[in-house]
Design a protein around this motif. Structure first.
Motif, short mmCIF file in Angstrom:
data_model
loop_
_atom_site.label_atom_id
_atom_site.label_comp_id
_atom_site.label_asym_id
_atom_site.label_seq_id
_atom_site.Cartn_x
_atom_site.Cartn_y
_atom_site.Cartn_z
N SER A 1 3.28 -2.04 7.36
CA SER A 1 3.26 -1.90 8.81
C SER A 1 1.93 -2.33 9.38
N GLU A 2 1.81 -2.22 10.70
CA GLU A 2 0.58 -2.58 11.39
C GLU A 2 -0.61 -1.75 10.89
N VAL A 3 -0.37 -0.52 10.47
CA VAL A 3 -1.45 0.32 9.95
C VAL A 3 -2.04 -0.31 8.69
N ASP A 4 -1.20 -0.89 7.85
CA ASP A 4 -1.68 -1.56 6.64
C ASP A 4 -2.55 -2.76 7.01
N GLN A 5 -2.11 -3.52 8.01
CA GLN A 5 -2.89 -4.69 8.43
C GLN A 5 -4.27 -4.30 8.90
N MET A 6 -4.42 -3.10 9.44
CA MET A 6 -5.72 -2.64 9.94
C MET A 6 -6.74 -2.48 8.82
N VAL A 7 -6.30 -2.28 7.58
CA VAL A 7 -7.25 -2.11 6.47
C VAL A 7 -7.28 -3.29 5.52
N LEU A 8 -6.42 -4.28 5.73
CA LEU A 8 -6.41 -5.46 4.87
C LEU A 8 -7.06 -6.64 5.59
N GLN B 1 -7.99 2.50 -1.88
CA GLN B 1 -8.70 1.77 -2.93
C GLN B 1 -7.99 0.47 -3.29
N VAL B 2 -6.65 0.47 -3.22
CA VAL B 2 -5.91 -0.78 -3.45
C VAL B 2 -6.28 -1.79 -2.37
N ALA B 3 -6.36 -1.35 -1.12
CA ALA B 3 -6.75 -2.25 -0.03
C ALA B 3 -8.13 -2.83 -0.29
N LYS B 4 -9.08 -1.99 -0.68
CA LYS B 4 -10.44 -2.47 -0.97
C LYS B 4 -10.43 -3.49 -2.11
N LEU B 5 -9.68 -3.21 -3.15
CA LEU B 5 -9.58 -4.12 -4.29
C LEU B 5 -9.00 -5.47 -3.86
N LEU C 1 0.78 -1.23 0.00
CA LEU C 1 0.00 0.00 0.00
C LEU C 1 0.82 1.28 0.00
N TYR C 2 1.93 1.33 0.72
CA TYR C 2 2.67 2.56 0.91
C TYR C 2 3.81 2.65 -0.09
N HIS C 3 4.13 3.85 -0.55
CA HIS C 3 5.18 4.02 -1.56
C HIS C 3 6.57 4.17 -0.95
N GLY C 4 6.67 4.50 0.33
CA GLY C 4 7.97 4.66 0.97
C GLY C 4 8.57 6.02 0.69
N PRO C 5 9.39 6.53 1.58
CA PRO C 5 9.95 7.87 1.43
C PRO C 5 11.00 7.99 0.33
#
Length: 195
Positions: free
Chosen positions: A75-82, A54-58, A38-42
């Motif tokens: 990260s853990e934040v990503d797991q919260m929406v997947l 929207q990627v998570a929803k897909l 989900l995240y592009h990184g710095p």
């Protein structure tokens, strides 16, 4: 089983939509995701169509058919929406008698790779460059050589066992070799495909 293997979506919605369409077209049984979903990184610029929610929803629409591992940008934040597990550093998938080790490629898993049975595949992303063979896993070379008790030069190109195949499907959302790509595994063989 037929697996579609992809890595490094980095929140790029158009690329993720093409990936899901290709998953269906290929008739794959499972989607193996090798991290950085989900995240592009710095360090990376925003990918075209950056829309992580929207990627998570897909992806959640295929949750029961996905096996995923954590990338260095997940990260853990990503797991919260997947709706599927995505925080394991690696996963093992066994197809008939073939073992597939899934990892993002940013961690040194040399000992785990050295212990794989002959005929196994190590699937990793991270570099955003597709390939099959020793060049597909440069991050493993030094650690595997150390696990074998050889110098880095002696270990280069030979790795843990000649019968272990390294595969990098490239990147879906941020290819660094000019083309978005994925891999298909079926019956002990892997092929690279352009997205």
């Amino acid at each position: 089983m037929r697996y579609l293997i992809a890595s490094d979506i980095h929140g790029a919605l158009p690329a993720a939509e093409m990936l899901v369409a290709r998953f269906r077209e290929e008739g794959a049984d499972r989607l193996l995701l090798l991290g950085d979903l989900l995240y592009h990184g710095p360090r990376n610029p925003l990918p075209e169509g950056y829309a992580p929610a929207q990627v998570a929803k897909l992806l959640n629409g295929l949750a029961d058919r996905i096996t995923a591992v954590r990338g260095n940008c997940d990260s853990e934040v990503d797991q919260m929406v997947l709706n599927f597990p995505c925080l394991g550093d690696y996963a093992l998938v066994v197809d008939e008698r073939t073992t597939l080790l899934l990892t993002h490629g940013h961690l040194d898993l040399a000992a785990a790779v050295a212990g794989l049975p002959a005929g196994s595949f190590v699937l990793s992303g991270h570099t955003h460059v597709k390939g099959i063979g020793p060049e597909a896993a440069p991050a493993f070379a030094k650690g595997i050589a150390a696990a074998r008790g050889t110098s880095e030069e002696e270990g280069a190109g030979t790795f843990a066992a000649p019968a272990v195949t390294f595969v990098n499907p490239g990147s879906i959302g941020h290819p660094k070799d000019g083309s978005a790509s994925y891999a298909i595994y079926e019956h002990g063989t892997v092929e690279l495909h352009q997205l």
